[in-house]
Design an enzyme around this catalytic site. Sequence first.
Site, mmCIF file in Angstrom:
data_model
loop_
_atom_site.group_PDB
_atom_site.id
_atom_site.type_symbol
_atom_site.label_atom_id
_atom_site.label_comp_id
_atom_site.label_asym_id
_atom_site.label_seq_id
_atom_site.Cartn_x
_atom_site.Cartn_y
_atom_site.Cartn_z
ATOM 1 N N THR A 8 0.836 -1.203 0.000
ATOM 2 C CA THR A 8 0.000 0.000 0.000
ATOM 3 C C THR A 8 0.867 1.248 0.000
ATOM 4 O OG1 THR A 8 -1.676 1.267 1.197
ATOM 5 C CG2 THR A 8 -0.211 -0.061 2.544
ATOM 6 N N ASP A 72 -7.852 -4.103 0.584
ATOM 7 C CA ASP A 72 -8.689 -3.179 -0.156
ATOM 8 C C ASP A 72 -9.839 -2.887 0.783
ATOM 9 O OD1 ASP A 72 -8.930 -1.664 -2.593
ATOM 10 O OD2 ASP A 72 -10.836 -2.704 -2.845
HETATM 11 P P1 ITT Z 1 -3.757 1.557 -1.442
HETATM 12 O O1 ITT Z 1 -4.574 1.083 -2.599
HETATM 13 O O2 ITT Z 1 -2.373 2.011 -1.830
HETATM 14 O O3 ITT Z 1 -3.744 0.599 -0.298
HETATM 15 P P2 ITT Z 1 -5.881 3.487 -1.112
HETATM 16 O O4 ITT Z 1 -6.114 4.664 -0.201
HETATM 17 O O5 ITT Z 1 -6.089 3.698 -2.582
HETATM 18 O O6 ITT Z 1 -4.421 2.889 -0.821
HETATM 19 P P3 ITT Z 1 -8.121 1.653 -1.122
HETATM 20 O O7 ITT Z 1 -8.137 1.522 -2.584
HETATM 21 O O8 ITT Z 1 -8.289 0.415 -0.281
HETATM 22 O O9 ITT Z 1 -6.763 2.304 -0.585
HETATM 23 O O10 ITT Z 1 -9.176 2.736 -0.714
HETATM 24 C C1 ITT Z 1 -9.631 2.786 0.561
HETATM 25 C C2 ITT Z 1 -10.284 4.131 0.816
HETATM 26 O O11 ITT Z 1 -11.383 3.871 1.709
HETATM 27 C C3 ITT Z 1 -9.315 5.058 1.549
HETATM 28 O O12 ITT Z 1 -8.616 5.911 0.682
HETATM 29 C C4 ITT Z 1 -10.294 5.816 2.453
HETATM 30 O O13 ITT Z 1 -10.903 6.865 1.735
HETATM 31 C C5 ITT Z 1 -11.368 4.767 2.785
HETATM 32 N N1 ITT Z 1 -10.966 4.039 4.013
HETATM 33 C C6 ITT Z 1 -10.503 2.767 4.119
HETATM 34 N N2 ITT Z 1 -10.196 2.448 5.394
HETATM 35 C C7 ITT Z 1 -10.455 3.557 6.109
HETATM 36 C C8 ITT Z 1 -10.332 3.883 7.481
HETATM 37 O O14 ITT Z 1 -9.837 3.032 8.368
HETATM 38 N N3 ITT Z 1 -10.696 5.103 7.872
HETATM 39 C C9 ITT Z 1 -11.173 5.997 6.990
HETATM 40 N N4 ITT Z 1 -11.307 5.778 5.679
HETATM 41 C C10 ITT Z 1 -10.961 4.569 5.239
#
Ligand code: ITT
Length: 202
Positions: A8, A72
């Site tokens: 990530t 994800d």
């Molecule tokens: P990676 O793909 O590099 O891991 P990303 O931010 O793009 O990073 P995701 O595609 O999994 O990750 O998107 C997850 C989104 O969902 C993240 O950017 C947040 O907006 C939201 N999210 C996930 N977990 C969260 C949390 O614990 N608290 C707040 N928002 C969260």
Amino acid sequence: MRTIVLATGNQGKIKEFATMFGRLMPDVTVLGLKDFPEIEEIPETGTTFEENSRIKAMAVAKATGHVAVADDSGLMVDALDGQPGVYSARYSGEHATDEKNYLKLLEEMHNVPMIHRTARFICVITAYAPNGESLVARGSWEGRITSAPLGNHGFGYDPVFWDDEAEKTAAQMNADTKNSHSHRGNALKSLLEDWPVFWERV
Ligand code: ITT
């Protein structure tokens, strides 16, 4: 020392994972994508959390030769038929930021009464080894969307995600409290239950 690479680029996730992994597996070195600058951005082309976490973990395991762990995750809001879901990171468009995303969500929900503001965070974690072995775990966290942002810890939608039991938003919790409630904490707990068998096979 064996090595795990967290697949990530999200610094918020890295902090949460590194703390939880470090405590439970002190004999493991945890690296992140910033330690492998040659790896280009991995397109998340899947339509489910499972698909996207597998895409990320597989790509990073192949590129580094180490066990890779990817999550994800995203927010599913009932009043929006489960949106933003797998598109949570990009909800407000190409130049999305955490703040733009949650402000857009509050705007979309401005007419929705508190009783119908139920939502859940979902997290699917995939561990993938260069020898093709994999392990998958899922976790969720029930809550409600506030009408205004509150708190400044965490990342993403934390300031607008209310936990009824803690009577706080996720952004008002310290890291330990958030990890003990969160979708990522729950998924990781479940992953770690099956981890020893996986770890022996890789
Ligand atoms: P990676 O793909 O590099 O891991 P990303 O931010 O793009 O990073 P995701 O595609 O999994 O990750 O998107 C997850 C989104 O969902 C993240 O950017 C947040 O907006 C939201 N999210 C996930 N977990 C969260 C949390 O614990 N608290 C707040 N928002 C969260």
